[in-house]
Scaffold this motif. Sequence first.
Motif, short mmCIF file in Angstrom:
data_model
loop_
_atom_site.label_atom_id
_atom_site.label_comp_id
_atom_site.label_asym_id
_atom_site.label_seq_id
_atom_site.Cartn_x
_atom_site.Cartn_y
_atom_site.Cartn_z
N GLU A 1 0.83 -1.21 0.00
CA GLU A 1 0.00 0.00 0.00
C GLU A 1 0.87 1.26 0.00
OE1 GLU A 1 -2.95 2.09 3.19
OE2 GLU A 1 -3.27 -0.04 2.83
N GLU A 2 1.88 1.30 0.85
CA GLU A 2 2.78 2.45 0.90
C GLU A 2 3.52 2.63 -0.42
OE1 GLU A 2 3.84 2.33 5.69
OE2 GLU A 2 5.37 1.73 4.23
N THR A 3 3.93 1.53 -1.01
CA THR A 3 4.66 1.59 -2.27
C THR A 3 3.78 2.13 -3.39
OG1 THR A 3 6.11 -0.20 -1.58
CG2 THR A 3 5.97 0.21 -3.94
N ARG A 4 2.55 1.67 -3.44
CA ARG A 4 1.62 2.19 -4.46
C ARG A 4 1.38 3.68 -4.28
NH1 ARG A 4 -2.28 -3.01 -4.42
NH2 ARG A 4 -1.42 -4.03 -6.26
N ALA A 5 1.24 4.11 -3.04
CA ALA A 5 1.05 5.54 -2.77
C ALA A 5 2.28 6.33 -3.19
CB ALA A 5 0.74 5.76 -1.29
N ARG A 6 3.44 5.82 -2.87
CA ARG A 6 4.70 6.48 -3.24
C ARG A 6 4.84 6.57 -4.76
NH1 ARG A 6 10.62 3.85 -2.12
NH2 ARG A 6 11.77 5.28 -3.45
N GLU A 7 4.54 5.48 -5.45
CA GLU A 7 4.64 5.46 -6.91
C GLU A 7 3.70 6.48 -7.54
OE1 GLU A 7 4.83 1.53 -8.93
OE2 GLU A 7 4.68 0.81 -6.86
N ALA A 8 2.46 6.55 -7.06
CA ALA A 8 1.50 7.50 -7.62
C ALA A 8 1.96 8.93 -7.39
CB ALA A 8 0.12 7.28 -6.98
N SER A 9 2.47 9.19 -6.21
CA SER A 9 2.97 10.52 -5.89
C SER A 9 4.15 10.89 -6.80
CB SER A 9 3.41 10.55 -4.42
OG SER A 9 4.13 11.72 -4.14
N GLU A 10 5.09 9.97 -6.95
CA GLU A 10 6.27 10.24 -7.77
C GLU A 10 5.88 10.41 -9.24
OE1 GLU A 10 8.78 6.92 -6.84
OE2 GLU A 10 9.58 7.90 -5.05
N ALA A 11 4.99 9.57 -9.74
CA ALA A 11 4.58 9.66 -11.14
C ALA A 11 3.98 11.03 -11.44
CB ALA A 11 3.58 8.56 -11.47
N GLN A 12 3.17 11.51 -10.52
CA GLN A 12 2.55 12.83 -10.70
C GLN A 12 3.62 13.92 -10.71
OE1 GLN A 12 -0.44 13.75 -7.77
NE2 GLN A 12 -0.70 15.82 -8.51
N ARG A 13 4.58 13.83 -9.81
CA ARG A 13 5.64 14.84 -9.75
C ARG A 13 6.53 14.80 -11.00
NH1 ARG A 13 6.35 12.78 -4.43
NH2 ARG A 13 8.57 12.48 -4.78
N TYR A 14 6.88 13.60 -11.47
CA TYR A 14 7.74 13.51 -12.66
C TYR A 14 7.05 14.15 -13.86
CZ TYR A 14 10.05 9.84 -9.91
OH TYR A 14 10.68 9.12 -8.92
N GLN A 15 5.75 13.92 -13.98
CA GLN A 15 4.99 14.51 -15.08
C GLN A 15 4.95 16.03 -14.95
OE1 GLN A 15 3.48 12.74 -17.78
NE2 GLN A 15 3.44 14.82 -18.54
N GLU A 16 4.67 16.48 -13.74
CA GLU A 16 4.55 17.92 -13.49
C GLU A 16 5.89 18.63 -13.67
OE1 GLU A 16 3.90 20.52 -9.49
OE2 GLU A 16 2.48 18.89 -9.82
N TYR A 17 6.95 18.09 -13.12
CA TYR A 17 8.25 18.76 -13.16
C TYR A 17 8.91 18.74 -14.53
CZ TYR A 17 8.17 18.22 -8.01
OH TYR A 17 7.85 18.22 -6.69
N TYR A 18 8.90 17.56 -15.17
CA TYR A 18 9.73 17.37 -16.36
C TYR A 18 8.95 16.91 -17.60
CZ TYR A 18 12.90 16.91 -12.38
OH TYR A 18 13.56 17.09 -11.19
N GLY A 19 7.67 16.62 -17.45
CA GLY A 19 6.91 16.08 -18.57
C GLY A 19 7.23 14.62 -18.84
N ILE A 20 7.70 13.89 -17.82
CA ILE A 20 8.05 12.48 -17.97
C ILE A 20 6.87 11.61 -17.55
CG2 ILE A 20 9.49 10.60 -17.07
CD1 ILE A 20 11.75 12.67 -16.72
N ASP A 21 6.46 10.74 -18.45
CA ASP A 21 5.46 9.71 -18.14
C ASP A 21 6.26 8.47 -17.74
OD1 ASP A 21 3.59 7.69 -18.03
OD2 ASP A 21 2.82 8.02 -20.06
N ILE A 22 6.36 8.20 -16.46
CA ILE A 22 7.20 7.12 -15.96
C ILE A 22 6.76 5.76 -16.50
CG2 ILE A 22 5.93 6.69 -13.82
CD1 ILE A 22 9.77 6.79 -14.22
N GLU A 23 5.52 5.64 -16.94
CA GLU A 23 5.04 4.37 -17.49
C GLU A 23 5.41 4.18 -18.97
OE1 GLU A 23 0.93 3.77 -16.55
OE2 GLU A 23 1.30 4.05 -14.41
N ASP A 24 5.97 5.21 -19.59
CA ASP A 24 6.40 5.13 -20.98
C ASP A 24 7.81 4.52 -20.99
OD1 ASP A 24 7.21 5.46 -23.59
OD2 ASP A 24 6.87 7.62 -23.64
N LEU A 25 7.90 3.27 -21.41
CA LEU A 25 9.16 2.54 -21.34
C LEU A 25 9.94 2.54 -22.65
CD1 LEU A 25 8.03 -0.56 -19.25
CD2 LEU A 25 8.85 1.68 -18.45
N LYS A 26 9.51 3.31 -23.62
CA LYS A 26 10.14 3.22 -24.94
C LYS A 26 11.62 3.62 -24.95
CE LYS A 26 8.38 7.68 -26.40
NZ LYS A 26 7.11 8.24 -26.81
N ILE A 27 12.08 4.40 -24.00
CA ILE A 27 13.49 4.81 -24.02
C ILE A 27 14.43 3.70 -23.56
CG2 ILE A 27 12.89 7.24 -23.64
CD1 ILE A 27 14.24 6.71 -20.74
#
Length: 192
Positions: free
Chosen positions: A122-148
Amino acid sequence: MLLTVSGPPGSGKSTTAALLADTFDLEHVSGGDIFRQLADERDYTPLEFNKLAEENEEIDRDLDRRLREIARERDDLVLESRLAGWLAGEHADFRFWLDAPAGVRGERIADREDKDADRATEETRAREASEAQRYQEYYGIDIEDLKIYDLSVNTARWEPDAVLDMLVTAVEEYDAAGDEGKYPVDGIEYDF
């Protein structure tokens, strides 16, 4: 040579990165270690510090800036963090993504941190959601996009040594003459 190992918490990043570093006689730099060290210095748990980072973006930006500088300025290392592949970008020779189902990762974290597996998941899922939102907001990175990434591995399917063998084979079997290009990391605003 600069190798990056990325993935969510509990995916085996640290284990695999350390094994890769030993195999190729490279330095291992861990974003997670740096983050946990920063949290510890301020008397926070990593989860508490992650929550603080939601309110104070300088925490993430400072860590990410440091990792990006390491990737730009140094060689002969394995850079490991959730964003290592994105932060290293064109500087990385190979970018690897590791993952495993959330329940498996939660169990691993629970074992490592001596806590209940459901709570860890549960804590890990919460952490991941929080980080994913921040990565998108800060840098425009979609952490789920694995093409790189050059290679993505579900570490729940193989033991750590087998995962290592896959990555080592990818590096050792690489032939520059047959390389038609790594996936570019564009459109990212490294606004540190």
